[in-house]
Scaffold this active site. Structure first.
Site, PDB file in Angstrom:
ATOM      1  N   ASP A 150       6.728   5.783   8.561  1.00 26.49           N
ATOM      2  CA  ASP A 150       6.106   5.042   9.647  1.00 26.49           C
ATOM      3  C   ASP A 150       4.782   5.697   9.994  1.00 26.49           C
ATOM      4  O   ASP A 150       4.643   6.917   9.896  1.00 26.49           O
ATOM      5  CB  ASP A 150       6.999   4.983  10.882  1.00 26.49           C
ATOM      6  CG  ASP A 150       6.510   3.913  11.835  1.00 26.49           C
ATOM      7  OD1 ASP A 150       6.600   2.722  11.476  1.00 26.49           O
ATOM      8  OD2 ASP A 150       5.988   4.248  12.913  1.00 26.49           O
TER       9      ASP A 150
ATOM     10  N   GLY B  76       0.816  -1.209   0.000  1.00 27.66           N
ATOM     11  CA  GLY B  76       0.000   0.000   0.000  1.00 27.66           C
ATOM     12  C   GLY B  76       0.848   1.258   0.000  1.00 27.66           C
ATOM     13  O   GLY B  76       0.541   2.235  -0.694  1.00 27.66           O
TER      14      GLY B  76
END
Length: 190
Positions: free
Chosen positions: A64, A12
């Site tokens: 992140d 993704g």
């Protein structure tokens, strides 16, 4: 422009980068970076980009993300994968039973490291939690949370949205770290 390496194994994130970093000369290096135990996504992203640089020895980026649920005092924060592996989506929904405050947000930190300096770009995507698991599977999802997360301004989960709707949702209460990085990088390279 110099080539940048995006080190990730998340399909993704790769799909998002291919869409949002079109004006940046980057290449994907598929690898699962170590993730230190912390609830600070800026720290995790910094550690990961430094590990990535050691691996490829070229300017690189790492991303992140965390997920904050207001009614659960921010749980699971940066521990999204651990929470999904242990309690799963059903566990999230069980914890939210009877809660009227369903506000939540994805936060993200993209770190760029050129071997000398680290630059970090923050993103935030506000939304609410659905009452049930909804939507179809897609290669473009970053996380299974897509089945229960409704972006601000929408009454459907990311997994229910069309590709066009997912692209346009950024116009609402969102800041995308990849977009912020791409703007900064273009300006810097002029």
């Amino acid at each position: 422009m110099d080539e940048i390496i995006f080190v990730t194994h998340n399909k993704g994130k790769i799909a998002s980068a291919q869409r949002q970093l079109k004006e940046v000369n980057f290449k994907i290096y598929e690898y699962e970076l170590e993730e230190p135990r912390s609830d600070d996504i800026t720290y995790i992203s910094k550690c990961k980009v430094m590990e990535a640089y050691k691996l490829v020895n070229k300017p690189c980026i790492s991303l992140d993300c965390g997920f904050w649920i207001d009614a659960l005092n921010g749980f699971p924060k940066a521990f999204v994968n651990f929470a999904l592996e242990t309690i799963g989506l059903e566990g999230f929904l069980k914890l939210m039973e009877g809660k009227t405050n369903r506000k939540c947000r994805f936060t993200e930190c993209l770190s760029y490291y050129d071997g000398k300096e680290i630059y970090q770009f923050m993103g935030k995507h506000e939304g609410t939690l659905s009452d049930e698991i909804l939507g179809e599977d897609t290669e473009k999802k970053w996380s299974d949370l897509w089945y229960i997360y409704k972006p601000y301004g929408y009454d459907k989960t990311l997994a229910q949205m069309t590709e066009e709707e997912r692209k346009n949702r950024i116009k609402y209460d969102s800041v995308d770290s990849m977009v912020e990085f791409a703007k900064w990088y273009r300006e810097r390279k002029r």
